[in-house]
Design a protein around this motif. Structure first.
Motif, PDB file in Angstrom:
ATOM      1  N   ASP A  28       0.839  -1.209   0.000  1.00  0.00           N
ATOM      2  CA  ASP A  28       0.000   0.000   0.000  1.00  0.00           C
ATOM      3  C   ASP A  28       0.872   1.257   0.000  1.00  0.00           C
ATOM      4  O   ASP A  28       0.554   2.227  -0.685  1.00  0.00           O
ATOM      5  N   ARG A  29       1.966   1.245   0.759  1.00  0.00           N
ATOM      6  CA  ARG A  29       2.876   2.403   0.777  1.00  0.00           C
ATOM      7  C   ARG A  29       3.653   2.517  -0.528  1.00  0.00           C
ATOM      8  O   ARG A  29       4.115   3.605  -0.888  1.00  0.00           O
ATOM      9  N   ALA A  30       3.815   1.398  -1.232  1.00  0.00           N
ATOM     10  CA  ALA A  30       4.636   1.366  -2.446  1.00  0.00           C
ATOM     11  C   ALA A  30       3.834   1.550  -3.732  1.00  0.00           C
ATOM     12  O   ALA A  30       4.411   1.610  -4.809  1.00  0.00           O
ATOM     13  N   ARG A  31       2.507   1.631  -3.624  1.00  0.00           N
ATOM     14  CA  ARG A  31       1.667   1.617  -4.837  1.00  0.00           C
ATOM     15  C   ARG A  31       2.077   2.612  -5.915  1.00  0.00           C
ATOM     16  O   ARG A  31       2.080   2.287  -7.099  1.00  0.00           O
ATOM     17  N   ALA A  32       2.411   3.817  -5.539  1.00  0.00           N
ATOM     18  CA  ALA A  32       2.793   4.820  -6.544  1.00  0.00           C
ATOM     19  C   ALA A  32       4.019   4.357  -7.339  1.00  0.00           C
ATOM     20  O   ALA A  32       4.145   4.667  -8.521  1.00  0.00           O
ATOM     21  N   ASN A  33       4.903   3.600  -6.689  1.00  0.00           N
ATOM     22  CA  ASN A  33       6.105   3.100  -7.363  1.00  0.00           C
ATOM     23  C   ASN A  33       5.854   1.816  -8.136  1.00  0.00           C
ATOM     24  O   ASN A  33       6.499   1.577  -9.150  1.00  0.00           O
ATOM     25  N   THR A  34       4.953   0.970  -7.637  1.00  0.00           N
ATOM     26  CA  THR A  34       4.804  -0.366  -8.218  1.00  0.00           C
ATOM     27  C   THR A  34       3.691  -0.470  -9.253  1.00  0.00           C
ATOM     28  O   THR A  34       3.849  -1.178 -10.247  1.00  0.00           O
TER      29      THR A  34
END
Length: 185
Positions: A28-34
Motif C-alpha cells: 500500500d505504501r509502495a503503490r505509486a512506485n509499483t
C-alpha cells in the motif's frame, strides 16, 4: 532469523505467506512506485490477495523455480527482490525488484540484487541472469546498468498492462562477466 545484513540498519530475508499483513501494508505504501510497472503488486489489494501473491512465490521456491525476499530497514519492510524465474537446469534466472519511497536512495536494492546474483552464479551455477523492465521504468533500468548488465534488446509493445502496451527491455549478465562478490560491480 536467516537474515543477510545489507547495512547497519537494513537486512534481506525471505518473505513468506504468514507475513501477508506486513506485506500488504508495505505494498500500500509502495503503490505509486509499483502500480505503473508490476502486475502482481497491483493485484495485492487485501489480505487474501497479498497472501496469494506470497504463496505463489512460496510454491515457486518449493519447486526451485523462483523466490521472493523482503528488505527491512529499522524493522520495517520497505522493498524487495525476487527471482521471478529460476531454472537451474537451463542455467537461467530473472531478477526483479520493487521499493516504496522509504526504500529508495540508500543502495539497498542494489546491494540485495548483488546478493541474488552472487547466489545464482556462485552457489547455483547459473550461467545467465536476466533483468526485464518496461522501457519507461528508468529506475529499474538504472539498477540493471549498475549491475553491469548488457542490454540484449527491446521487445516492442510486448507487454499489455492496464490497457497499455509496453516495450520491454531485456538485460543480461553472464557468469564469466560477474566480478564474483556481493559488493562487486
Amino acid at each position: 532469523m536467516y537474515a543477510i545484513p545489507l547495512t547497519e540498519d537494513a537486512e534481506l530475508r525471505m518473505l513468506e505467506p504468514w507475513q501477508d499483513a506486513e506485506f500488504l501494508a508495505h505494498i500500500d505504501r509502495a503503490r505509486a512506485n509499483t502500480d505503473p510497472w508490476i502486475p502482481w503488486a497491483s493485484r495485492s489489494t487485501d489480505l487474501e490477495s497479498a497472501r496469494t501473491t506470497l504463496q505463489k512465490f512460496a510454491d515457486k521456491q518449493a519447486a526451485d523455480a523462483g523466490r521472493i525476499y523482503g528488505i527491512w530497514r529499522d524493522g520495517t519492510l520497505i522493498g524487495g527482490v525476487m527471482f521471478v524465474r529460476f531454472d537451474a537446469e537451463a542455467g537461467t534466472c530473472e531478477i526483479g525488484v520493487w521499493a516504496e519511497p522509504a526504500g529508495e536512495g540508500h543502495g539497498l536494492i542494489s546491494a540485495s540484487v548483488r546478493h541474488l546474483i552472487a547466489y545464482a552464479f556462485g552457489e547455483r551455477g547459473i550461467h545467465r541472469v536476466e533483468w526485464w523492465n518496461s522501457a519507461g521504468n528508468t529506475r529499474s533500468r538504472a539498477v540493471a546498468q549498475r549491475m553491469g548488465m548488457h542490454l540484449d534488446g527491446t521487445l516492442r509493445e510486448q507487454s499489455l498492462y492496464k490497457g497499455v502496451r509496453h516495450d520491454m527491455e531485456i538485460w543480461s549478465l553472464l557468469a564469466h562477466e560477474w566480478k564474483g562478490a556481493p559488493n562487486a560491480a
